[in-house]
Design a protein around this motif. Structure first.
Motif, mmCIF file in Angstrom:
data_model
loop_
_atom_site.group_PDB
_atom_site.id
_atom_site.type_symbol
_atom_site.label_atom_id
_atom_site.label_comp_id
_atom_site.label_asym_id
_atom_site.label_seq_id
_atom_site.Cartn_x
_atom_site.Cartn_y
_atom_site.Cartn_z
ATOM 1 N N UNK A 307 -3.269 5.201 7.684
ATOM 2 C CA UNK A 307 -2.157 4.302 7.409
ATOM 3 C C UNK A 307 -1.591 4.647 6.047
ATOM 4 N N UNK A 308 -0.260 4.646 5.921
ATOM 5 C CA UNK A 308 0.380 4.994 4.651
ATOM 6 C C UNK A 308 1.286 3.871 4.198
ATOM 7 N N UNK A 309 1.210 3.530 2.922
ATOM 8 C CA UNK A 309 2.111 2.534 2.353
ATOM 9 C C UNK A 309 2.452 2.937 0.925
ATOM 10 N N UNK A 310 3.733 2.812 0.587
ATOM 11 C CA UNK A 310 4.201 3.212 -0.731
ATOM 12 C C UNK A 310 4.026 2.159 -1.805
ATOM 13 N N UNK A 311 3.173 1.155 -1.580
ATOM 14 C CA UNK A 311 2.962 0.102 -2.577
ATOM 15 C C UNK A 311 2.654 0.709 -3.937
ATOM 16 N N UNK A 312 3.410 0.303 -4.955
ATOM 17 C CA UNK A 312 3.305 0.950 -6.256
ATOM 18 C C UNK A 312 3.216 -0.045 -7.406
ATOM 19 N N UNK A 313 2.824 -1.285 -7.108
ATOM 20 C CA UNK A 313 2.574 -2.283 -8.145
ATOM 21 C C UNK A 313 1.528 -3.256 -7.626
ATOM 22 N N UNK A 314 0.942 -4.083 -8.493
ATOM 23 C CA UNK A 314 -0.146 -4.963 -8.040
ATOM 24 C C UNK A 314 0.250 -5.888 -6.897
ATOM 25 N N UNK A 315 1.442 -6.481 -6.939
ATOM 26 C CA UNK A 315 1.861 -7.356 -5.847
ATOM 27 C C UNK A 315 1.892 -6.602 -4.528
ATOM 28 N N UNK A 316 2.413 -5.388 -4.557
ATOM 29 C CA UNK A 316 2.473 -4.587 -3.343
ATOM 30 C C UNK A 316 1.097 -4.243 -2.805
ATOM 31 N N UNK A 317 0.161 -3.889 -3.692
ATOM 32 C CA UNK A 317 -1.196 -3.575 -3.265
ATOM 33 C C UNK A 317 -1.870 -4.808 -2.667
ATOM 34 N N UNK A 318 -1.593 -5.976 -3.241
ATOM 35 C CA UNK A 318 -2.169 -7.221 -2.721
ATOM 36 C C UNK A 318 -1.748 -7.473 -1.280
ATOM 37 N N UNK A 319 -0.453 -7.337 -0.982
ATOM 38 C CA UNK A 319 -0.011 -7.629 0.386
ATOM 39 C C UNK A 319 -0.527 -6.582 1.358
ATOM 40 N N UNK A 320 -0.668 -5.350 0.899
ATOM 41 C CA UNK A 320 -1.266 -4.325 1.760
ATOM 42 C C UNK A 320 -2.716 -4.681 2.058
ATOM 43 N N UNK A 321 -3.449 -5.133 1.043
ATOM 44 C CA UNK A 321 -4.850 -5.506 1.249
ATOM 45 C C UNK A 321 -4.969 -6.615 2.287
ATOM 46 N N UNK A 322 -4.075 -7.588 2.224
ATOM 47 C CA UNK A 322 -4.092 -8.681 3.201
ATOM 48 C C UNK A 322 -3.829 -8.158 4.611
ATOM 49 N N UNK A 323 -2.861 -7.255 4.736
ATOM 50 C CA UNK A 323 -2.529 -6.714 6.052
ATOM 51 C C UNK A 323 -3.667 -5.858 6.605
ATOM 52 N N UNK A 324 -4.296 -5.062 5.766
ATOM 53 C CA UNK A 324 -5.399 -4.225 6.222
ATOM 54 C C UNK A 324 -6.535 -5.085 6.765
ATOM 55 N N UNK A 325 -6.786 -6.211 6.095
ATOM 56 C CA UNK A 325 -7.883 -7.085 6.508
ATOM 57 C C UNK A 325 -7.570 -7.819 7.809
#
Length: 426
Positions: A307-325
Protein backbone atom coordinates in the motif's frame (compact mmCIF):
# COMPACT_ATOMS: atom_id res chain seq x y z
CA UNK A 1 11.89 21.01 -29.08
CA UNK A 2 11.73 17.40 -27.89
CA UNK A 3 9.89 16.21 -24.80
CA UNK A 4 13.18 15.70 -22.94
CA UNK A 5 14.29 19.21 -23.87
CA UNK A 6 11.02 20.66 -22.59
CA UNK A 7 11.38 18.81 -19.28
CA UNK A 8 15.04 19.88 -19.01
CA UNK A 9 14.05 23.53 -19.55
CA UNK A 10 11.50 23.29 -16.76
CA UNK A 11 13.90 21.41 -14.45
CA UNK A 12 16.47 24.13 -15.09
CA UNK A 13 14.40 26.44 -12.88
CA UNK A 14 14.34 24.13 -9.85
CA UNK A 15 17.38 25.78 -8.29
CA UNK A 16 15.30 28.89 -7.59
CA UNK A 17 13.50 27.00 -4.84
CA UNK A 18 10.39 28.43 -3.17
CA UNK A 19 9.87 32.20 -3.32
CA UNK A 20 6.52 33.27 -1.87
CA UNK A 21 4.95 36.25 -3.62
CA UNK A 22 2.78 37.08 -6.61
CA UNK A 23 4.89 39.63 -8.48
CA UNK A 24 6.50 37.22 -10.93
CA UNK A 25 3.22 35.45 -11.67
CA UNK A 26 1.39 38.73 -12.27
CA UNK A 27 4.15 39.98 -14.55
CA UNK A 28 4.26 36.89 -16.76
CA UNK A 29 0.48 36.51 -16.85
CA UNK A 30 0.10 40.07 -18.09
CA UNK A 31 2.41 39.26 -20.99
CA UNK A 32 0.35 36.11 -21.66
CA UNK A 33 -2.86 38.18 -21.73
CA UNK A 34 -4.10 36.82 -18.39
CA UNK A 35 -5.13 33.28 -19.36
CA UNK A 36 -6.14 32.55 -15.74
CA UNK A 37 -9.16 34.84 -16.17
CA UNK A 38 -10.60 32.89 -19.12
CA UNK A 39 -12.62 30.46 -16.98
CA UNK A 40 -14.26 30.29 -13.53
CA UNK A 41 -12.05 28.78 -10.85
CA UNK A 42 -12.46 26.53 -7.84
CA UNK A 43 -9.37 27.24 -5.71
CA UNK A 44 -8.40 24.55 -3.19
CA UNK A 45 -6.11 25.02 -0.18
CA UNK A 46 -5.51 22.92 2.93
CA UNK A 47 -2.90 21.04 4.91
CA UNK A 48 -4.12 17.59 3.85
CA UNK A 49 -6.66 16.40 1.31
CA UNK A 50 -6.36 19.23 -1.18
CA UNK A 51 -5.15 17.13 -4.12
CA UNK A 52 -7.93 14.59 -3.62
CA UNK A 53 -10.57 17.31 -3.27
CA UNK A 54 -9.21 19.07 -6.36
CA UNK A 55 -9.38 15.89 -8.41
CA UNK A 56 -12.80 15.00 -7.02
CA UNK A 57 -14.25 18.39 -7.94
CA UNK A 58 -12.89 17.95 -11.45
CA UNK A 59 -14.41 14.48 -11.66
CA UNK A 60 -17.80 15.80 -10.55
CA UNK A 61 -17.63 18.70 -13.00
CA UNK A 62 -16.72 16.31 -15.82
CA UNK A 63 -19.47 13.95 -14.75
CA UNK A 64 -21.96 16.76 -15.31
CA UNK A 65 -20.82 17.28 -18.89
CA UNK A 66 -18.31 20.12 -18.48
CA UNK A 67 -14.59 20.17 -19.26
CA UNK A 68 -12.39 20.88 -16.23
CA UNK A 69 -8.78 21.96 -16.22
CA UNK A 70 -7.09 20.45 -13.17
CA UNK A 71 -3.87 21.76 -11.64
CA UNK A 72 -2.27 19.69 -8.87
CA UNK A 73 1.12 19.37 -7.24
CA UNK A 74 3.37 17.55 -6.87
CA UNK A 75 3.20 14.96 -9.63
CA UNK A 76 3.87 11.26 -9.14
CA UNK A 77 5.70 10.39 -12.34
CA UNK A 78 5.68 13.08 -15.01
CA UNK A 79 5.25 16.81 -14.66
CA UNK A 80 2.43 16.98 -17.20
CA UNK A 81 0.22 15.15 -14.68
CA UNK A 82 -0.09 18.54 -13.00
CA UNK A 83 -2.32 20.05 -15.67
CA UNK A 84 -4.99 17.71 -16.95
CA UNK A 85 -7.79 18.79 -19.29
CA UNK A 86 -11.04 16.86 -19.16
CA UNK A 87 -9.40 14.44 -16.66
CA UNK A 88 -6.80 13.48 -19.27
CA UNK A 89 -3.07 13.99 -18.75
CA UNK A 90 -1.45 15.87 -21.64
CA UNK A 91 0.42 13.78 -24.17
CA UNK A 92 4.15 14.44 -24.52
CA UNK A 93 3.38 16.38 -27.72
CA UNK A 94 0.79 18.49 -25.88
CA UNK A 95 3.34 19.26 -23.18
CA UNK A 96 5.97 20.30 -25.71
CA UNK A 97 3.47 22.51 -27.51
CA UNK A 98 2.50 24.47 -24.41
CA UNK A 99 6.16 24.86 -23.35
CA UNK A 100 7.03 26.17 -26.81
CA UNK A 101 4.16 28.64 -26.57
CA UNK A 102 5.03 29.94 -23.11
CA UNK A 103 8.83 29.83 -23.14
CA UNK A 104 9.38 32.98 -25.29
CA UNK A 105 7.17 34.96 -22.92
CA UNK A 106 9.12 33.66 -19.92
CA UNK A 107 12.38 34.65 -21.63
CA UNK A 108 11.00 38.12 -22.34
CA UNK A 109 9.89 38.57 -18.75
CA UNK A 110 13.29 37.46 -17.44
CA UNK A 111 15.04 39.94 -19.71
CA UNK A 112 12.85 42.78 -18.51
CA UNK A 113 12.66 41.91 -14.80
CA UNK A 114 16.14 40.53 -14.25
CA UNK A 115 14.70 37.46 -12.55
CA UNK A 116 12.55 34.54 -13.57
CA UNK A 117 9.78 32.31 -12.20
CA UNK A 118 10.42 29.36 -9.93
CA UNK A 119 9.75 25.77 -10.99
CA UNK A 120 6.36 25.74 -9.28
CA UNK A 121 5.41 29.10 -10.76
CA UNK A 122 6.27 27.80 -14.21
CA UNK A 123 4.06 24.75 -13.76
CA UNK A 124 1.17 27.00 -12.73
CA UNK A 125 1.78 29.30 -15.69
CA UNK A 126 1.83 26.35 -18.07
CA UNK A 127 -1.44 25.12 -16.58
CA UNK A 128 -3.19 28.49 -16.86
CA UNK A 129 -2.06 28.88 -20.47
CA UNK A 130 -3.06 25.35 -21.44
CA UNK A 131 -6.48 25.66 -19.85
CA UNK A 132 -7.15 28.87 -21.76
CA UNK A 133 -5.91 27.35 -25.02
CA UNK A 134 -8.15 24.31 -24.52
CA UNK A 135 -11.11 26.54 -23.54
CA UNK A 136 -11.93 24.59 -20.40
CA UNK A 137 -15.25 25.30 -18.69
CA UNK A 138 -13.80 25.37 -15.16
CA UNK A 139 -10.32 25.58 -13.69
CA UNK A 140 -9.86 23.53 -10.51
CA UNK A 141 -6.63 24.81 -9.02
CA UNK A 142 -4.73 23.34 -6.08
CA UNK A 143 -2.64 25.68 -3.94
CA UNK A 144 1.01 24.72 -3.71
CA UNK A 145 1.81 25.94 -0.18
CA UNK A 146 -0.21 28.14 2.12
CA UNK A 147 -2.48 30.39 0.12
CA UNK A 148 -2.02 34.13 0.56
CA UNK A 149 1.40 34.26 -1.11
CA UNK A 150 1.12 31.08 -3.16
CA UNK A 151 1.74 31.45 -6.89
CA UNK A 152 -1.80 30.26 -7.68
CA UNK A 153 -3.36 33.10 -5.68
CA UNK A 154 -3.47 35.30 -8.76
CA UNK A 155 -6.86 33.71 -9.58
CA UNK A 156 -10.21 35.24 -8.62
CA UNK A 157 -12.13 32.13 -7.57
CA UNK A 158 -15.82 31.48 -7.79
CA UNK A 159 -15.36 28.97 -4.98
CA UNK A 160 -12.55 28.93 -2.41
CA UNK A 161 -12.02 25.67 -0.52
CA UNK A 162 -9.99 24.97 2.61
CA UNK A 163 -9.96 21.22 3.21
CA UNK A 164 -8.14 21.00 6.54
CA UNK A 165 -5.71 22.91 8.75
CA UNK A 166 -2.75 21.40 10.61
CA UNK A 167 0.87 22.13 11.37
CA UNK A 168 2.96 21.91 8.21
CA UNK A 169 5.48 24.24 6.52
CA UNK A 170 5.67 26.04 9.87
CA UNK A 171 8.92 27.76 8.89
CA UNK A 172 6.98 29.68 6.23
CA UNK A 173 3.33 29.70 7.32
CA UNK A 174 3.59 30.09 11.10
CA UNK A 175 3.81 27.83 14.10
CA UNK A 176 0.19 27.69 15.26
CA UNK A 177 -3.06 26.58 13.66
CA UNK A 178 -4.72 30.01 13.69
CA UNK A 179 -1.80 31.69 11.91
CA UNK A 180 -1.60 28.93 9.31
CA UNK A 181 -5.37 29.20 8.81
CA UNK A 182 -4.99 32.90 8.11
CA UNK A 183 -2.42 32.17 5.42
CA UNK A 184 -4.55 29.50 3.74
CA UNK A 185 -7.70 31.64 3.91
CA UNK A 186 -5.84 34.30 1.96
CA UNK A 187 -7.28 32.64 -1.16
CA UNK A 188 -10.77 33.93 -0.28
CA UNK A 189 -11.76 37.00 -2.26
CA UNK A 190 -14.96 39.01 -2.75
CA UNK A 191 -17.46 37.21 -4.94
CA UNK A 192 -16.36 33.71 -3.96
CA UNK A 193 -18.17 31.13 -1.86
CA UNK A 194 -16.02 29.71 0.95
CA UNK A 195 -16.25 25.95 1.59
CA UNK A 196 -14.40 24.55 4.59
CA UNK A 197 -13.78 21.01 5.77
CA UNK A 198 -13.65 19.80 9.36
CA UNK A 199 -11.37 22.47 10.83
CA UNK A 200 -10.03 22.65 14.40
CA UNK A 201 -11.73 25.33 16.47
CA UNK A 202 -9.00 28.02 16.17
CA UNK A 203 -8.95 27.60 12.38
CA UNK A 204 -12.75 27.55 12.17
CA UNK A 205 -12.87 30.87 14.02
CA UNK A 206 -10.40 32.38 11.56
CA UNK A 207 -12.49 31.09 8.64
CA UNK A 208 -15.67 32.61 10.07
CA UNK A 209 -13.95 35.94 10.60
CA UNK A 210 -12.40 35.95 7.13
CA UNK A 211 -15.73 35.15 5.44
CA UNK A 212 -17.41 37.96 7.41
CA UNK A 213 -14.61 40.39 6.55
CA UNK A 214 -14.81 39.63 2.84
CA UNK A 215 -18.61 39.44 2.87
CA UNK A 216 -18.91 36.02 1.27
CA UNK A 217 -21.11 32.98 1.97
CA UNK A 218 -19.46 30.28 4.08
CA UNK A 219 -20.43 26.61 3.78
CA UNK A 220 -19.10 24.57 6.73
CA UNK A 221 -18.61 20.84 7.11
CA UNK A 222 -20.82 19.55 9.90
CA UNK A 223 -23.14 22.56 9.69
CA UNK A 224 -24.14 23.30 6.09
CA UNK A 225 -23.17 19.89 4.69
CA UNK A 226 -22.14 16.63 6.30
CA UNK A 227 -21.73 12.88 6.04
CA UNK A 228 -25.07 11.34 6.92
CA UNK A 229 -23.66 7.81 6.87
CA UNK A 230 -20.48 6.01 5.85
CA UNK A 231 -19.81 2.27 5.92
CA UNK A 232 -16.70 0.35 4.92
CA UNK A 233 -17.33 -1.58 1.70
CA UNK A 234 -15.19 -3.90 -0.40
CA UNK A 235 -12.51 -1.68 -1.92
CA UNK A 236 -13.79 1.58 -0.47
CA UNK A 237 -16.74 3.19 1.28
CA UNK A 238 -20.52 3.32 0.89
CA UNK A 239 -21.48 6.92 1.59
CA UNK A 240 -24.54 9.09 2.11
CA UNK A 241 -23.62 12.77 1.76
CA UNK A 242 -25.97 15.43 3.12
CA UNK A 243 -25.16 18.18 0.65
CA UNK A 244 -25.99 21.86 0.72
CA UNK A 245 -28.81 21.51 -1.82
CA UNK A 246 -29.74 17.81 -1.65
CA UNK A 247 -29.14 14.40 -0.08
CA UNK A 248 -26.96 11.98 -2.05
CA UNK A 249 -27.35 8.35 -1.01
CA UNK A 250 -25.71 5.09 -2.03
CA UNK A 251 -22.47 6.61 -3.32
CA UNK A 252 -19.59 4.17 -3.66
CA UNK A 253 -16.20 5.82 -3.15
CA UNK A 254 -13.41 3.42 -4.24
CA UNK A 255 -10.80 4.84 -1.85
CA UNK A 256 -9.45 3.60 1.46
CA UNK A 257 -9.50 5.81 4.56
CA UNK A 258 -12.39 7.41 6.45
CA UNK A 259 -10.82 10.81 5.77
CA UNK A 260 -11.55 10.37 2.07
CA UNK A 261 -15.27 10.31 2.86
CA UNK A 262 -14.90 13.80 4.35
CA UNK A 263 -12.96 14.87 1.27
CA UNK A 264 -15.86 13.66 -0.86
CA UNK A 265 -18.36 15.70 1.16
CA UNK A 266 -16.20 18.82 0.74
CA UNK A 267 -15.92 18.21 -3.01
CA UNK A 268 -19.68 17.75 -3.34
CA UNK A 269 -20.34 21.01 -1.46
CA UNK A 270 -17.76 22.87 -3.56
CA UNK A 271 -19.33 21.62 -6.79
CA UNK A 272 -22.81 22.53 -5.55
CA UNK A 273 -21.48 26.00 -4.74
CA UNK A 274 -19.99 26.28 -8.23
CA UNK A 275 -23.26 25.28 -9.90
CA UNK A 276 -25.44 26.97 -7.25
CA UNK A 277 -27.80 24.00 -7.32
CA UNK A 278 -28.15 20.34 -6.46
CA UNK A 279 -26.11 17.83 -8.43
CA UNK A 280 -27.56 15.11 -10.62
CA UNK A 281 -27.68 11.97 -8.43
CA UNK A 282 -26.91 9.69 -11.36
CA UNK A 283 -24.05 11.81 -12.68
CA UNK A 284 -22.62 12.20 -9.18
CA UNK A 285 -22.84 8.48 -8.45
CA UNK A 286 -21.09 7.54 -11.70
CA UNK A 287 -18.33 10.14 -11.24
CA UNK A 288 -17.60 9.04 -7.67
CA UNK A 289 -17.64 5.32 -8.52
CA UNK A 290 -15.13 5.90 -11.33
CA UNK A 291 -12.71 7.92 -9.22
CA UNK A 292 -9.20 6.77 -8.32
CA UNK A 293 -6.63 8.15 -5.90
CA UNK A 294 -3.06 7.60 -7.06
CA UNK A 295 -0.68 7.55 -4.11
CA UNK A 296 -3.50 7.78 -1.54
CA UNK A 297 -3.70 4.47 0.37
CA UNK A 298 -3.35 2.92 -3.05
CA UNK A 299 -2.97 -0.84 -3.24
CA UNK A 300 -0.03 -1.52 -5.55
CA UNK A 301 0.34 -5.27 -5.08
CA UNK A 302 -1.35 -8.18 -3.30
CA UNK A 303 1.36 -10.80 -2.72
CA UNK A 304 2.53 -9.44 -0.39
CA UNK A 305 0.08 -6.57 0.10
CA UNK A 306 1.78 -3.27 -0.78
CA UNK A 307 0.00 0.00 0.00
CA UNK A 308 1.33 3.46 -0.87
CA UNK A 309 0.37 6.81 0.61
CA UNK A 310 2.04 10.18 0.17
CA UNK A 311 1.32 11.30 3.76
CA UNK A 312 4.05 13.81 4.56
CA UNK A 313 3.10 15.34 7.92
CA UNK A 314 2.01 14.00 11.33
CA UNK A 315 -1.72 14.52 10.68
CA UNK A 316 -1.44 12.60 7.43
CA UNK A 317 0.46 9.73 9.06
CA UNK A 318 -2.18 9.56 11.80
CA UNK A 319 -5.07 9.09 9.38
CA UNK A 320 -3.10 6.49 7.44
CA UNK A 321 -2.45 4.60 10.69
CA UNK A 322 -6.18 4.59 11.43
CA UNK A 323 -7.01 3.30 7.96
CA UNK A 324 -4.36 0.57 8.08
CA UNK A 325 -5.78 -0.67 11.38
CA UNK A 326 -9.43 -0.64 10.30
CA UNK A 327 -9.39 -1.56 6.61
CA UNK A 328 -6.57 -4.05 6.04
CA UNK A 329 -6.37 -7.53 7.60
CA UNK A 330 -2.64 -8.02 8.07
CA UNK A 331 -0.60 -9.32 10.98
CA UNK A 332 2.37 -6.93 10.73
CA UNK A 333 3.30 -3.82 8.77
CA UNK A 334 6.72 -3.28 7.27
CA UNK A 335 7.06 0.43 6.55
CA UNK A 336 9.15 1.99 3.79
CA UNK A 337 9.72 5.61 4.82
CA UNK A 338 11.39 8.55 3.11
CA UNK A 339 10.70 12.25 3.49
CA UNK A 340 12.03 15.74 2.95
CA UNK A 341 14.29 17.32 5.56
CA UNK A 342 11.94 20.26 6.19
CA UNK A 343 9.16 17.99 7.50
CA UNK A 344 8.44 17.17 11.15
CA UNK A 345 10.38 13.95 10.85
CA UNK A 346 10.55 13.09 14.55
CA UNK A 347 6.79 13.32 14.99
CA UNK A 348 6.13 11.35 11.81
CA UNK A 349 8.54 8.59 12.81
CA UNK A 350 7.09 8.47 16.33
CA UNK A 351 3.65 7.75 14.86
CA UNK A 352 5.08 5.19 12.43
CA UNK A 353 6.65 3.45 15.40
CA UNK A 354 3.21 2.78 16.89
CA UNK A 355 2.20 0.41 14.09
CA UNK A 356 5.37 -0.66 12.24
CA UNK A 357 7.01 -3.99 12.97
CA UNK A 358 10.05 -3.11 10.88
CA UNK A 359 11.08 0.19 9.30
CA UNK A 360 13.05 0.51 6.07
CA UNK A 361 14.23 4.08 5.53
CA UNK A 362 15.36 5.45 2.19
CA UNK A 363 15.61 8.67 0.15
CA UNK A 364 14.53 9.89 -3.26
CA UNK A 365 16.99 11.60 -5.57
CA UNK A 366 16.25 15.13 -4.39
CA UNK A 367 18.54 17.61 -2.65
CA UNK A 368 15.81 18.25 -0.07
CA UNK A 369 15.45 14.61 0.95
CA UNK A 370 16.54 13.47 4.40
CA UNK A 371 19.28 10.87 4.13
CA UNK A 372 18.57 7.25 5.09
CA UNK A 373 21.33 7.45 7.70
CA UNK A 374 19.77 10.50 9.37
CA UNK A 375 16.32 8.91 9.29
CA UNK A 376 17.70 5.68 10.80
CA UNK A 377 19.37 7.59 13.63
CA UNK A 378 16.23 9.59 14.31
CA UNK A 379 13.99 6.52 14.21
CA UNK A 380 16.24 4.77 16.73
CA UNK A 381 15.80 7.77 19.05
CA UNK A 382 12.00 7.89 18.92
CA UNK A 383 10.90 4.27 18.35
CA UNK A 384 11.77 0.75 19.44
CA UNK A 385 11.26 -0.57 15.91
CA UNK A 386 14.07 -2.34 14.10
CA UNK A 387 15.37 -0.06 11.34
CA UNK A 388 17.14 -0.84 8.06
CA UNK A 389 18.64 1.92 5.90
CA UNK A 390 18.62 1.37 2.13
CA UNK A 391 19.95 4.05 -0.19
CA UNK A 392 17.74 3.51 -3.24
CA UNK A 393 13.90 3.48 -3.05
CA UNK A 394 13.31 0.46 -5.30
CA UNK A 395 15.83 -1.54 -3.30
CA UNK A 396 14.12 -0.39 -0.10
CA UNK A 397 10.81 -1.78 -1.35
CA UNK A 398 12.49 -5.03 -2.34
CA UNK A 399 13.98 -5.35 1.14
CA UNK A 400 10.61 -4.60 2.75
CA UNK A 401 8.84 -7.28 0.71
CA UNK A 402 11.53 -9.77 1.78
CA UNK A 403 10.84 -8.91 5.42
CA UNK A 404 7.06 -9.25 5.05
CA UNK A 405 5.57 -12.65 5.70
CA UNK A 406 2.59 -14.10 3.79
CA UNK A 407 0.09 -12.48 6.17
CA UNK A 408 1.96 -9.16 6.47
CA UNK A 409 1.77 -5.91 4.54
CA UNK A 410 4.16 -3.27 3.27
CA UNK A 411 3.22 0.40 3.37
CA UNK A 412 5.15 3.21 1.66
CA UNK A 413 4.97 6.55 3.51
CA UNK A 414 6.52 9.98 3.94
CA UNK A 415 6.40 11.65 0.53
CA UNK A 416 4.54 11.56 -2.76
CA UNK A 417 7.95 11.76 -4.40
CA UNK A 418 8.83 8.46 -2.73
CA UNK A 419 5.57 6.87 -3.87
CA UNK A 420 6.21 8.05 -7.41
CA UNK A 421 9.74 6.70 -7.38
CA UNK A 422 8.85 3.14 -6.39
CA UNK A 423 5.27 2.36 -7.32
CA UNK A 424 6.25 0.69 -10.59
CA UNK A 425 4.37 2.91 -13.04
CA UNK A 426 7.00 5.49 -13.97
Amino acid sequence: MTYDEAVAWLDGHAWRGVRPGLERMAGVLELLDDPHRAYPVVHVAGTNGKTTVTRLVSALVAGHGLVPGTFISPHLHRVEERFAVGLETPTPDDFVAIVEEVRPIIDLYEQRAGEGPTYFELTALLAFARFAAETVDVGVIEVGMGGRLDATNVVEPAVAVVTSIGLDHTEVLGDDVATIAGEKLGILKPGAVLVTGDLPDPAAAVAEARAAEVGTPHLRFGVDFDIADAQIAVGGWSVHVAGVHAEYEDLFLPLHGRHQVENLAVAVAATEALFDRALSPDDLSAAVAGFDGPGRLEVLARDPLVVADGAHNPDGIEVVAEALASEFAVDRWVVVFGAMRDKDLRSMLTIVGTFADHLVVTAVDDRRAASPEDLATMAADVTDVEVTAVAEPAAALARATELAGPTDGVVILGSLYLVGAIDGRA
